[in-house]
Design an enzyme around this catalytic site. Structure first.
Site, PDB file in Angstrom:
ATOM      1  N   GLU A 230       0.839  -1.194   0.000  1.00 48.34           N
ATOM      2  CA  GLU A 230       0.000   0.000   0.000  1.00 48.34           C
ATOM      3  C   GLU A 230       0.881   1.255   0.000  1.00 48.34           C
ATOM      4  O   GLU A 230       1.341   1.690   1.056  1.00 48.34           O
ATOM      5  CB  GLU A 230      -0.878   0.014   1.254  1.00 48.34           C
ATOM      6  CG  GLU A 230      -1.833  -1.148   1.352  1.00 48.34           C
ATOM      7  CD  GLU A 230      -3.089  -0.759   2.102  1.00 48.34           C
ATOM      8  OE1 GLU A 230      -4.145  -0.767   1.481  1.00 48.34           O
ATOM      9  OE2 GLU A 230      -3.001  -0.410   3.290  1.00 48.34           O
TER      10      GLU A 230
ATOM     11  N   SER B 137      -6.591   3.584  -3.120  1.00 49.81           N
ATOM     12  CA  SER B 137      -7.596   4.142  -4.035  1.00 49.81           C
ATOM     13  C   SER B 137      -8.050   3.156  -5.119  1.00 49.81           C
ATOM     14  O   SER B 137      -8.249   3.533  -6.275  1.00 49.81           O
ATOM     15  CB  SER B 137      -7.081   5.452  -4.652  1.00 49.81           C
ATOM     16  OG  SER B 137      -6.854   6.402  -3.634  1.00 49.81           O
TER      17      SER B 137
HETATM   18  C1  PEP Z   1      -6.735   1.232   2.972  1.00 50.13           C
HETATM   19  O1  PEP Z   1      -7.395   1.692   3.887  1.00 50.13           O
HETATM   20  O2  PEP Z   1      -5.993   0.273   3.168  1.00 50.13           O
HETATM   21  C2  PEP Z   1      -6.857   1.853   1.639  1.00 50.13           C
HETATM   22  C3  PEP Z   1      -6.140   1.370   0.654  1.00 50.13           C
HETATM   23  O3  PEP Z   1      -7.708   2.927   1.533  1.00 50.13           O
HETATM   24  P1  PEP Z   1      -8.261   3.559   0.155  1.00 50.13           P
HETATM   25  O4  PEP Z   1      -8.765   2.412  -0.698  1.00 50.13           O
HETATM   26  O5  PEP Z   1      -9.371   4.477   0.590  1.00 50.13           O
HETATM   27  O6  PEP Z   1      -7.135   4.282  -0.493  1.00 50.13           O
END
Ligand code: PEP
Length: 257
Positions: free
Chosen positions: A169, A215
């Site tokens: 991430e 996202s």
């Molecule tokens: C997350 O909370 O792990 C995440 C990736 O959030 P988002 O999809 O809103 O970017």
């Protein structure tokens, strides 16, 4: 063959009743899904775990928590143990999310302890790693990923690694609407798999699932999933509505590799 895994991180959203509604909505939307092709995990806040577990009872949708403490029990006010998560019906737990690293002092060392405690109690950890914008712009992405992976996985065996999921991430993509391109995601996923291969051997590395998070939405999931080392997604914002999350799950399940 790595089974696609799509997890919804509901963060600090949804009261108990709202969580029940969302879980019921997803159950309705996903009833036609081929669960042989994709594993779906919902991660509500602690307060809603038991109720969501009840809604998911006798479905193929799994329950996960967003964090855990590494002790079995004791005087640790405010914390929740792996035993308690199991008791509430969890099979998965997110560990080391960047919001925990950023706001709550999570380190690779605490992540490591939490992974060990979770594995000991049969919970599958979803281990989050990822660089922030400054680290990417200064060309330190791989260095940070290596630190997160090596620091988080100290004394974890190859056999144990097979019971984990990694979530890449990039912090700059979380909740910002700015998704990594499929090429950027694949580049880091491949780096992670190569690193795991050096640490645990190719056979083990080839079996470990690596999710992308940042996202993810119905419009970009298919392209991301099209990449060879992207095995699923950890979804935040878009997991808070039954229609968008179920579209993500459905589109991911349709990608054949
Ligand atoms: C997350 O909370 O792990 C995440 C990736 O959030 P988002 O999809 O809103 O970017």
């Amino acid at each position: 063959m790595r089974k696609t895994i799509i997890a919804g991180n509901w963060k600090m959203y949804k009261t108990i009743n709202e969580a029940i509604d969302l879980a019921n909505g997803l159950k309705r939307e996903l009833f036609k899904l081929d669960f042989a092709a994709v594993e779906v995990v919902l991660c509500p806040a602690f307060t809603a775990l038991s109720e969501v577990a009840e809604v998911l009872n006798e479905t193929d949708i799994q329950l996960g928590a967003q964090d855990v403490y590494y002790q079995d029990g004791g005087a640790f006010t405010g914390e929740v143990s792996p035993l308690m998560l199991k008791d509430a019906g969890c099979k998965f737990v997110i560990i080391g999310h960047s919001e925990r690293r950023q706001f709550f002092g999570e380190t690779n060392e605490t992540v490591n302890k939490k992974i060990k405690a979770s594995l000991k109690h049969g919970l599958t950890p979803i281990i989050c790693v990822g660089e922030n914008l400054q680290e990417r712009e200064s060309d330190n992405t791989f260095k940070v990923i290596q630190e997160h992976i090596k620091g988080s996985l100290v004394d974890i065996s190859a056999e144990e690694m097979l019971k984990t999921v990694i979530a890449y991430e990039p912090v700059w993509a979380i909740g910002t609407g700015k998704t990594a391109t499929p090429e950027q995601a694949q580049e880091v996923h491949k780096y992670i798999r190569d690193l795991l291969s050096k640490m645990y051997g190719k056979e083990t590395a080839d079996e470990i699932r690596i999710q992308y998070g940042g996202s993810v939405k119905p419009e970009n999931i298919a392209e991301l999933m099209g990449k060879p080392d992207v095995d699923g997604a950890l979804v935040g914002g878009a997991s808070l509505k039954a229609d968008t999350f179920s579209q993500i799950v459905t589109k991911a399940s349709e990608v054949i590799k």
